[in-house]
Motif scaffolding. Sequence first.
Motif, PDB file in Angstrom:
ATOM      1  N   ASP A   1     -34.048  30.800 117.251  1.00 58.96           N
ATOM      2  CA  ASP A   1     -35.158  29.882 116.982  1.00 58.96           C
ATOM      3  C   ASP A   1     -35.866  30.191 115.665  1.00 58.96           C
ATOM      4  O   ASP A   1     -36.689  29.412 115.195  1.00 58.96           O
ATOM      5  N   VAL A   2     -35.561  31.342 115.066  1.00 61.10           N
ATOM      6  CA  VAL A   2     -36.095  31.698 113.753  1.00 61.10           C
ATOM      7  C   VAL A   2     -34.921  31.975 112.820  1.00 61.10           C
ATOM      8  O   VAL A   2     -33.976  32.667 113.193  1.00 61.10           O
TER       9      VAL A   2
ATOM     10  N   ASN B   1     -33.104  36.740 118.995  1.00 63.04           N
ATOM     11  CA  ASN B   1     -33.183  35.286 118.845  1.00 63.04           C
ATOM     12  C   ASN B   1     -33.418  34.887 117.391  1.00 63.04           C
ATOM     13  O   ASN B   1     -34.133  33.934 117.106  1.00 63.04           O
TER      14      ASN B   1
ATOM     15  N   ARG C   1     -43.061  31.687 115.112  1.00 61.99           N
ATOM     16  CA  ARG C   1     -42.903  31.191 116.492  1.00 61.99           C
ATOM     17  C   ARG C   1     -44.198  30.561 116.992  1.00 61.99           C
ATOM     18  O   ARG C   1     -44.173  29.514 117.640  1.00 61.99           O
ATOM     19  N   ASP C   2     -45.328  31.187 116.688  1.00 56.93           N
ATOM     20  CA  ASP C   2     -46.608  30.624 117.111  1.00 56.93           C
ATOM     21  C   ASP C   2     -46.851  29.265 116.461  1.00 56.93           C
ATOM     22  O   ASP C   2     -47.370  28.334 117.107  1.00 56.93           O
TER      23      ASP C   2
ATOM     24  N   GLU D   1     -44.867  26.390 118.094  1.00 57.44           N
ATOM     25  CA  GLU D   1     -45.236  25.962 119.455  1.00 57.44           C
ATOM     26  C   GLU D   1     -46.223  24.810 119.437  1.00 57.44           C
ATOM     27  O   GLU D   1     -46.989  24.644 118.534  1.00 57.44           O
TER      28      GLU D   1
END
Length: 250
Positions: free
Chosen positions: A94-95, A124, A246-247, A250
């Motif tokens: 995801d990154v 991930n 990631r933050d 979201e």
Amino acid sequence: MKRLLMGAAAAALLTAPVAATEIGDMSAAERQAFREEIRAYLLENPEVLMEAIAVLEQRQAEAEAEAQQLAVVENENALFNSAFDHVWGNPDGDVVIVEFVDYRCSFCRRAHPEVEELVAADGNIRIITKEFPILGEQSTLASQFAIATRVALGGEAYELVSDGLMAMRADVTELALARLATDLGLDSEAIFAAMDDPLVQATIDYNYELAQRMGITGTPSFVFGDQLVQGYVPLPNMQDIVAVLRDTAE
């Protein structure tokens, strides 16, 4: 610096009385008095210069960050979807991190185990290695050998050679590279034969052109999501950047 002084002085002299409201309306004597007021104010209040410098540096940093983000967006496909580059870690992570590397770069060598630790511990992250030899003939030879390994023997062999080149402290020569391949259990003859493949030089040229478009001049250089960071980044900082990405997503 001259503009900075003028800007600070102009701000300071908002509190200083002058005989005319416009510089152009001043007489020679008034202009001289105005200059003396500027000098006197700055001598009495040197902190004004530091405040002005801080504001200037902040504005420059913000402008640079915006330009770098724009460069990432404009070169998104070349950064993240190029067939020239090796992708490792989690291909569905995801990154996404892109790293421009030179095997003779001491900071690349310092960063390498930390990048590996980041990827392994996280699980991930999708990472893309861009060969970017900029430190002379030995750098170019090492990069050519690594890319040829990928062409001839595939991604797993490339990773072995890439790790080996990062750890190599001897001069990069054909003999040293052959010894490295043998130590890793790889077919050195197949690798050397693949060095003549046009894809090898095409990969390096492609990354040179991309770096030039993005204003990348050194190694290591990283792209974390839409953020370009040039220079060594310690592991804790990389972890923080990944967490922020990631933050934000979201």
